[in-house]
Design a protein around this motif. Structure first.
Motif, mmCIF file in Angstrom:
data_model
loop_
_atom_site.group_PDB
_atom_site.id
_atom_site.type_symbol
_atom_site.label_atom_id
_atom_site.label_comp_id
_atom_site.label_asym_id
_atom_site.label_seq_id
_atom_site.Cartn_x
_atom_site.Cartn_y
_atom_site.Cartn_z
ATOM 1 N N GLY A 1 0.809 -1.210 0.000
ATOM 2 C CA GLY A 1 0.000 0.000 0.000
ATOM 3 C C GLY A 1 0.840 1.256 0.000
ATOM 4 O O GLY A 1 2.078 1.219 -0.029
ATOM 5 N N VAL A 2 0.138 2.390 0.040
ATOM 6 C CA VAL A 2 0.779 3.704 0.078
ATOM 7 C C VAL A 2 0.082 4.545 1.138
ATOM 8 O O VAL A 2 -1.076 4.284 1.493
ATOM 9 C CB VAL A 2 0.703 4.417 -1.288
ATOM 10 N N ALA B 1 -5.319 9.306 -5.834
ATOM 11 C CA ALA B 1 -6.327 8.846 -6.792
ATOM 12 C C ALA B 1 -5.670 8.302 -8.054
ATOM 13 O O ALA B 1 -6.072 7.260 -8.585
ATOM 14 C CB ALA B 1 -7.271 9.998 -7.138
ATOM 15 N N ASP B 2 -4.645 8.995 -8.534
ATOM 16 C CA ASP B 2 -3.930 8.530 -9.721
ATOM 17 C C ASP B 2 -3.272 7.174 -9.474
ATOM 18 O O ASP B 2 -3.262 6.302 -10.354
ATOM 19 C CB ASP B 2 -2.868 9.548 -10.138
ATOM 20 N N ILE B 3 -2.724 6.984 -8.277
ATOM 21 C CA ILE B 3 -2.079 5.711 -7.927
ATOM 22 C C ILE B 3 -3.105 4.582 -7.894
ATOM 23 O O ILE B 3 -2.836 3.465 -8.355
ATOM 24 C CB ILE B 3 -1.353 5.844 -6.577
ATOM 25 N N GLN C 1 -3.401 0.265 -8.615
ATOM 26 C CA GLN C 1 -4.332 -0.536 -7.832
ATOM 27 C C GLN C 1 -3.644 -1.227 -6.650
ATOM 28 O O GLN C 1 -3.599 -2.461 -6.559
ATOM 29 C CB GLN C 1 -5.041 -1.557 -8.728
ATOM 30 N N PRO C 2 -3.089 -0.443 -5.724
ATOM 31 C CA PRO C 2 -2.497 -1.038 -4.515
ATOM 32 C C PRO C 2 -3.574 -1.729 -3.695
ATOM 33 O O PRO C 2 -4.775 -1.499 -3.889
ATOM 34 C CB PRO C 2 -1.926 0.178 -3.775
ATOM 35 N N LEU D 1 -13.217 6.033 -5.910
ATOM 36 C CA LEU D 1 -12.295 5.258 -6.742
ATOM 37 C C LEU D 1 -11.848 3.992 -6.025
ATOM 38 O O LEU D 1 -11.780 2.908 -6.623
ATOM 39 C CB LEU D 1 -11.066 6.101 -7.100
ATOM 40 N N ALA D 2 -11.516 4.134 -4.742
ATOM 41 C CA ALA D 2 -11.067 2.973 -3.972
ATOM 42 C C ALA D 2 -12.134 1.901 -3.928
ATOM 43 O O ALA D 2 -11.854 0.710 -4.098
ATOM 44 C CB ALA D 2 -10.677 3.402 -2.559
#
Length: 207
Positions: free
Chosen positions: A72-73, A85-87, A92-93, A114-115
């Motif tokens: 994750g981040v 959001a871009d990540i 897709q972490p 988004l998530a």
């Protein structure tokens, strides 16, 4: 009785890599394995997006090898939400950790939807805004209507967050055992419904 060893075995072990350079990142994560006494860490996160691409490559390798279960981040500022959001869309972490609260709702606009769409778990940090939520309510009594789903201001703030369908967990920090018990109690009982959430938001805005 639950022993320390039992608690360790049943815990979800999450930590972060926060350095620059591939080898320094590997060394830091190996140190975490030693300190956590774990051959497999449940979640390893790139903290504050530092040297993101370098560490994400390592985390993908470690996940494939079974050294971590999830990657994750993290970040703690609203200025990083567009990047998060871009990540989510690009990488897709498994997890994204971010700041979200009744007073800092910006994540609701893009990141949380988004998530949810991409099946990315959300871990919320700074749910009390460094104590700012408590300072804002001051000495006020918890409203009677809120007692239908919570028993304290801490639970009020945590249940607001947990009621969002994209949120997986919240990580309030404390060194006070009584506060820890109160925080944990937010994980029990029902969550506020949509009407109650709207009332919570109105209450907050009118303070």
């Amino acid at each position: 009785m639950l022993t320390a060893l039992d608690a360790h075995d049943e815990s979800f072990l999450a930590t972060k890599v926060w350095t620059r350079g591939r080898q320094d990142g590997i060394d830091q994560m190996r140190r975490s394995e030693i300190l956590l006494e774990a051959s497999t860490i449940d979640l390893m996160q790139v903290h504050n997006l530092v040297d993101l691409e370098t560490h994400m490559a390592t985390l993908r390798d470690w996940k494939a090898e079974g050294r971590i279960r999830y990657l994750g981040v993290t970040h703690y500022t609203t200025s990083a939400l567009d990047q998060l959001a871009d990540i989510i869309e690009r990488d897709q972490p498994d997890f994204v950790q971010l700041a979200y609260s009744i007073g800092v709702p910006e994540a609701e606009e893009r990141v949380l939807p988004l998530a949810r769409d991409h099946g990315v778990a959300i871990m919320v940090n700074r749910p009390y805004e460094g104590g700012g939520t408590f300072r804002r309510v001051g000495e006020r009594e918890l409203p009677e209507w809120a007692r239908a789903f919570c028993d304290s201001w801490g639970q009020f703030f945590l249940k607001y967050i947990l009621a969002h369908p994209a949120v997986t967990c919240v990580i309030p920090g404390t060194s006070d055992p009584e506060h820890m018990d109160d925080n944990a109690a937010a994980g029990f009982g029902r969550l506020p419904d949509e009407e109650e959430l709207s009332r919570m938001r109105r209450f907050w805005e009118e303070l």
